[in-house]
Design a protein around this motif. Structure first.
Motif, mmCIF file in Angstrom:
data_model
loop_
_atom_site.group_PDB
_atom_site.id
_atom_site.type_symbol
_atom_site.label_atom_id
_atom_site.label_comp_id
_atom_site.label_asym_id
_atom_site.label_seq_id
_atom_site.Cartn_x
_atom_site.Cartn_y
_atom_site.Cartn_z
ATOM 1 N N GLN A 156 34.551 87.874 134.442
ATOM 2 C CA GLN A 156 34.765 87.529 132.818
ATOM 3 C C GLN A 156 33.414 87.559 132.256
ATOM 4 O OE1 GLN A 156 37.510 84.796 132.316
ATOM 5 N NE2 GLN A 156 36.286 82.859 133.205
ATOM 6 N N THR A 157 33.582 87.858 131.066
ATOM 7 C CA THR A 157 32.293 87.573 129.897
ATOM 8 C C THR A 157 32.128 86.243 129.393
ATOM 9 O OG1 THR A 157 33.481 88.563 128.023
ATOM 10 C CG2 THR A 157 32.164 90.261 129.428
ATOM 11 N N LYS A 158 33.209 85.736 129.222
ATOM 12 C CA LYS A 158 33.410 84.271 128.775
ATOM 13 C C LYS A 158 35.065 83.937 129.245
ATOM 14 C CE LYS A 158 34.416 85.527 123.997
ATOM 15 N NZ LYS A 158 34.003 85.683 122.412
ATOM 16 N N PHE A 159 35.197 82.562 128.295
ATOM 17 C CA PHE A 159 36.636 82.220 128.753
ATOM 18 C C PHE A 159 37.770 83.243 128.155
ATOM 19 C CE2 PHE A 159 40.257 79.818 126.972
ATOM 20 C CZ PHE A 159 40.815 79.305 128.385
ATOM 21 N N ASN A 160 38.691 83.705 129.326
ATOM 22 C CA ASN A 160 39.757 84.265 128.740
ATOM 23 C C ASN A 160 39.539 85.880 128.340
ATOM 24 O OD1 ASN A 160 42.548 84.370 128.954
ATOM 25 N ND2 ASN A 160 42.915 84.050 126.687
ATOM 26 N N CYS A 161 38.029 86.288 128.580
ATOM 27 C CA CYS A 161 37.856 87.758 128.269
ATOM 28 C C CYS A 161 37.300 88.240 129.620
ATOM 29 C CB CYS A 161 36.615 87.652 127.358
ATOM 30 S SG CYS A 161 37.198 86.808 125.812
ATOM 31 N N PRO A 162 38.183 88.779 130.423
ATOM 32 C CA PRO A 162 37.829 89.485 131.558
ATOM 33 C C PRO A 162 37.358 90.849 131.732
ATOM 34 C CG PRO A 162 40.342 89.796 131.390
ATOM 35 C CD PRO A 162 39.779 88.777 130.065
#
Length: 336
Positions: A156-162
């Protein structure tokens, strides 16, 4: 299992030698259970998966729901991707006698024409090794002697962004490849984030342990795990992995994460044991394509890449206290 038993990245996409051809008497016996979110306009949800048991390969995908803001049903993309992946698996086995997950994913991606994007995780058993290619936060864990001994990493690029596959997103070149050794008695639990965001690893270990103690078949174990995850997702007081990760990321979050839930259970068994026949092979198809007939109440569905089967009507409503009580539900409620 020591982490040294897990192989490193498999860098050569087209080299069949990267996938073990070791002769083995091990076989993966898979089954699945799927609970889509209750959305009348999207009754199939965003998740998709396939099981190719003769080729010893499974896959899960989760269409990215944010596409709905543009009027696009990402579940269609995920289902087409998994259907194409299943076709690619069968083609790979016929041509080469071996399945390379990243190549399967690449072929499926190129043949998928729908709009949207999706995570994807393809897993195959070759000899004594599981080989996997993964994009995003769908994943699997390997349970041995009641303990999780391996978990596939998420991207994931950041939390909750897979990471996600799509024409305007990532390509299969970003897929992470790895392998791990298995042995008879191991249990593989693969699923989308609807499972792993709502069920702790210790809870998952307990669910599998109790299921094995009862000697239940893979399809029933998948159902029990999915039902437990669904209860957690609907419980505003549940302490879930998603809640903890949200807090770490600086968000105020309570309870579970309501989402589509896909669970694939695969038992590693010796080929000397009589094979179990999956439910969908002996159940007539009631639903085909994208349209479902109206149902008088909530139903659980078992999916095949090209056919959706209704296993049965539930004797209770998904919204009723029979499934989710006002207090936190004990784990045993979903095992007995």
């Amino acid at each position: 299992m020591d982490l040294m038993e897990c192989l490193g990245a498999l860098s050569t996409l087209s080299d069949q030698g990267t996938v073990s051809r070791t002769e083995s008497n091990l076989k993966m016996i898979p089954a699945s259970f799927y609970i889509p979110k209750n959305k009348p306009l999207k009754p199939l949800g965003d998740d998709a998966h396939f099981i190719c048991e003769p080729e010893q390969t499974i896959g899960v995908a989760d269409g990215v729901g944010s596409w709905s803001k543009k009027g696009i049903d990402a579940g269609i993309y995920a289902r087409e991707l998994m259907s194409n992946a299943a076709d690619s698996v069968r083609d790979e086995m016929k041509k080469y006698g071996v399945v390379i997950p990243k190549r399967v994913l690449s072929k499926a991606f190129l043949n998928t024409k729908a709009e949207g994007s999706s995570t994807a995780c393809i897993i195959t058993l070759q000899g004594e090794f599981l080989h996997c290619a993964n994009v995003g936060d769908s994943k699997f864990v390997l349970i041995r002697e009641n303990k999780i001994v391996f978990r596939s990493p998420v991207q994931q690029t950041k939390f909750n962004c897979p990471y996600q596959l799509g024409k305007m997103s990532n390509t299969p070149s970003v897929a992470e490849e790895f392998a791990c050794k298995v042995q008879e008695g191991d249990v593989i639990i693969a699923g989308t984030d609807g499972l792993f965001d709502n069920v702790d690893e210790k809870e998952l270990e307990t669910l599998v342990f109790m299921g094995l103690q009862e000697d239940i078949k893979p399809e029933l174990l998948a159902k029990k795990i999915a039902m437990y995850a669904h209860a957690q997702a609907k419980d505003p007081r549940a302490c879930t992995p998603f809640q903890r990760e949200s807090i770490r990321a600086g968000f105020q979050r309570f309870g579970g994460k309501y989402d589509d839930i896909t669970v694939v259970v695969a038992l590693i068994m010796s080929t000397s044991i009589a094979p179990w026949i999956p439910v969908w092979e002996t159940t007539p198809a009631e639903f085909c394509g994208e349209t479902l007939v109206d149902s008088p109440g909530p139903r659980f569905y078992f999916t095949h890449p090209l056919v959706m089967l209704s296993l049965y009507d539930l004797p209770f409503s998904l919204e009723s206290p029979d499934l989710v009580s006002q207090s936190r539900c004990p784990l045993n409620d979903y095992i007995n």
